[in-house]
Design an enzyme around this catalytic site. Structure first.
Site, PDB file in Angstrom:
ATOM      1  N   ASP A   1    -132.545  37.915  14.151  1.00 62.21           N
ATOM      2  CA  ASP A   1    -131.374  37.440  13.415  1.00 62.21           C
ATOM      3  C   ASP A   1    -131.659  36.116  12.700  1.00 62.21           C
ATOM      4  OD1 ASP A   1    -128.703  36.540  12.701  1.00 62.21           O
ATOM      5  OD2 ASP A   1    -127.946  37.948  14.201  1.00 62.21           O
TER       6      ASP A   1
ATOM      7  N   SER B   1    -123.984  39.057   9.623  1.00 58.78           N
ATOM      8  CA  SER B   1    -124.727  39.826  10.623  1.00 58.78           C
ATOM      9  C   SER B   1    -124.238  41.258  10.777  1.00 58.78           C
ATOM     10  CB  SER B   1    -124.683  39.104  11.973  1.00 58.78           C
ATOM     11  OG  SER B   1    -125.375  37.872  11.892  1.00 58.78           O
TER      12      SER B   1
ATOM     13  N   ASN C   1    -118.059  40.057   9.764  1.00 56.58           N
ATOM     14  CA  ASN C   1    -118.108  39.690  11.184  1.00 56.58           C
ATOM     15  C   ASN C   1    -116.715  39.632  11.784  1.00 56.58           C
ATOM     16  OD1 ASN C   1    -120.883  39.449  11.168  1.00 56.58           O
ATOM     17  ND2 ASN C   1    -120.889  37.218  10.981  1.00 56.58           N
TER      18      ASN C   1
ATOM     19  N   ASP D   1    -131.610  32.382  14.596  1.00 57.50           N
ATOM     20  CA  ASP D   1    -130.338  32.235  13.894  1.00 57.50           C
ATOM     21  C   ASP D   1    -129.504  31.106  14.495  1.00 57.50           C
ATOM     22  OD1 ASP D   1    -128.170  33.511  12.057  1.00 57.50           O
ATOM     23  OD2 ASP D   1    -127.189  33.386  14.012  1.00 57.50           O
TER      24      ASP D   1
ATOM     25  N   HIS E   1    -128.295  27.710  12.571  1.00 59.26           N
ATOM     26  CA  HIS E   1    -126.900  27.293  12.413  1.00 59.26           C
ATOM     27  C   HIS E   1    -126.684  25.865  12.914  1.00 59.26           C
ATOM     28  CE1 HIS E   1    -124.664  30.724  10.926  1.00 59.26           C
ATOM     29  NE2 HIS E   1    -125.268  31.540  11.781  1.00 59.26           N
TER      30      HIS E   1
ATOM     31  N   ASP F   1    -131.623  40.368   9.402  1.00 59.55           N
ATOM     32  CA  ASP F   1    -130.383  40.776   8.755  1.00 59.55           C
ATOM     33  C   ASP F   1    -130.041  39.924   7.535  1.00 59.55           C
ATOM     34  OD1 ASP F   1    -130.130  38.661  10.488  1.00 59.55           O
ATOM     35  OD2 ASP F   1    -128.219  39.284  11.356  1.00 59.55           O
ATOM     36  N   HIS F   2    -130.550  38.706   7.491  1.00 57.26           N
ATOM     37  CA  HIS F   2    -130.229  37.771   6.412  1.00 57.26           C
ATOM     38  C   HIS F   2    -131.057  36.509   6.607  1.00 57.26           C
ATOM     39  CE1 HIS F   2    -128.055  35.592   9.496  1.00 57.26           C
ATOM     40  NE2 HIS F   2    -127.366  36.687   9.772  1.00 57.26           N
TER      41      HIS F   2
ATOM     42  N   HIS G   1    -124.930  31.309   6.525  1.00 51.84           N
ATOM     43  CA  HIS G   1    -125.285  32.445   5.666  1.00 51.84           C
ATOM     44  C   HIS G   1    -124.016  33.219   5.368  1.00 51.84           C
ATOM     45  CE1 HIS G   1    -124.858  34.972   9.260  1.00 51.84           C
ATOM     46  NE2 HIS G   1    -125.438  33.961   9.892  1.00 51.84           N
TER      47      HIS G   1
END
EC number: 3.1.4.-
Length: 440
Positions: free
Chosen positions: A32, A71, A92, A193, A197, A240-241, A354
């Site tokens: 992630d 996500s 999400n 991820d 963040h 995923d990103h 994101h």
């Protein structure tokens, strides 16, 4: 009839039909928030695990996520090959006004309802229907009964998996694949991820998380050899990103400065994409007030750009707000999603996020593959998240369901493939005949 025709045309117009390969075992790793430049050529010099996979396998330049670059929408896009407006997992956080049920990033009980998940059939459900065995570790949604089916085994996500959890999952997955208990093993890992963040995509904490994953991958390569799986197992890694820097000090859009929050029936999510349901009679007023707000765009549902493949989703709100890169939308500063930490002070501010326009460079993810079906030391052109499903189906030896992915973008990765052109589609006469038989 329209829905039936769409499903049919999706199958014949947007995906190609090819014979499934003799299937080998497949291990899938979803990392992630893994931005494409985290494994640039310079970065690989200090990442021996990733470097060995790249040298012995396939690396794409980058992977473009589906919009929104969040996500859950991309978890499902990756595993179905379909855009968000097709598989219906559009955020999400979602709300269904017909049932007054909410999907809140998978943590509330209502998130487990088939309502959110039955919009499309993910790969693991297709494999289960084909009497294959699927082991899943921390994978969001593996605990959900989808279309009446569950995976063989699901180690449910409870809290952020640690590096030790990740290593143990990889080891157990390889044991399950070796013993025949599993044909597909899928592992989700979130720490890259989380640190992106909390501290930002360029932070030492995010880089430490990457090095920890690299160490596990180095062990994984050795474990595959120790178990004698080199000729029987393909491994695919993707994200995923990506992630970009945010600045809550001066780049927050507070909705309460422009509209009355009492005029909203429902608000879902905060950040780059926010969904609004105005109370009856207030839609036009709210829309026109928000049109003048800088650093974001407000879309009525029908005016959302077609390139997002988003607006036809049944859970899409009447008004969708999309922030410019680096900007953050919230009802007010007090409603910003601070993260829990030991100090309770401003260190709890997020530094990365994101969900922005999926074509932005910082939203790009990764795709790597290694194994007997993949070329060695091969660099591939960029692909999209909808393309990943087709390559997984192929190496798993199962026919893909109708999807939005491009076979021509991924076929070049496979051994024995000299052309990037897709297989020849059905000719027009055959297509007309099938249409007549199907709908008459």
């Amino acid at each position: 009839m329209a829905a039936k025709l769409w499903t049919f045309l999706l199958g014949f117009g947007l995906s190609w039909v090819w014979p499934a390969s003799a299937h080998r075992k497949l291990l899938v790793l979803l990392l992630d928030g893994f931005r494409s430049d985290y494994i640039s050529e310079d970065a690989l010099a200090s990442l021996p695990g990733f470097r060995e996979i790249v040298n012995r396998g396939v690396k794409v330049d980058y992977l473009t996520p589906d919009f929104p670059s969040l996500s859950y929408p991309n978890y499902y896009t990756l595993m179905t090959g379909r855009h968000c407006e097709v598989h219906q997992m559009i955020g999400n956080y979602m709300w269904d006004p017909r049932t007054n049920k909410s999907f809140d990033i998978g943590v509330n009980r209502d998130s487990l309802m088939p309502l959110w998940w039955n919009g499309s059939e993910p790969l693991w459900i297709t494999l289960m229907k084909a009497r294959r065995k699927v082991y899943m570790y921390y994978w969001p949604g593996c605990e959900v009964e989808i279309l009446g089916v569950r995976p063989t085994y699901c180690l449910e996500y409870k809290t952020v998996p640690t590096d030790i959890n990740f290593a143990n999952a990889v080891s157990d997955a390889l044991d399950s694949l070796k013993s025949g208990r599993a044909d597909l093993a899928a592992i989700y890992h979130e720490r890259i991820d989380v640190e992106g963040h909390h501290y930002g995509p360029s932070s030492p904490q995010r880089k430490d998380a990457l090095r920890a994953v690299d160490t596990v991958l180095k062990y994984m390569i050795q474990w595959i050899q120790d178990r004698g799986l080199q000729q029987d197992l393909n491994v695919i890694l993707f994200s995923d990103h990506g992630m970009t820097d945010i600045f809550w000090m001066d780049k927050v859009i507070e909705l309460s400065n422009y509209i009355s929050l009492d005029d909203l029936q429902q608000v879902k999510d905060r950040g780059p994409v926010v969904s609004l349901w105005p109370v009856p009679g207030k839609h036009s007023e709210i829309y026109h007030k928000l049109r003048t707000v800088e650093h974001m765009t407000v879309y009525e549902k029908e005016s959302i750009p077609n390139r997002f493949y988003y607006k036809k989703g049944k859970f899409v709100s009447p008004l969708t707000l999309v922030a410019d890169e680096g900007w953050f939308i919230a009802e007010s500063r007090e409603m910003l999603p601070f993260w829990m930490n030991s100090t309770g002070k401003r260190e709890g501010w997020q530094r990365g996020w994101h969900g922005y326009d999926n074509e932005l460079m910082d939203m790009r993810g990764i795709f790597l593959a290694i194994g007997p079906d993949f070329k060695s030391n091969f660099r591939a052109a960029p692909i999209r998240s909808v393309d990943v499903y087709n390559i997984m189906c192929h190496v798993a030896g199962i026919t893909p369901l109708p999807n939005n992915g491009s076979w021509s973008r991924v076929v070049c990765m496979l051994k024995g493939q000299t052309s990037s052109a897709p297989p020849t589609p059905l000719n027009s006469c055959a297509l007309v005949l099938i249409l007549l038989l199907y709908f008459v």
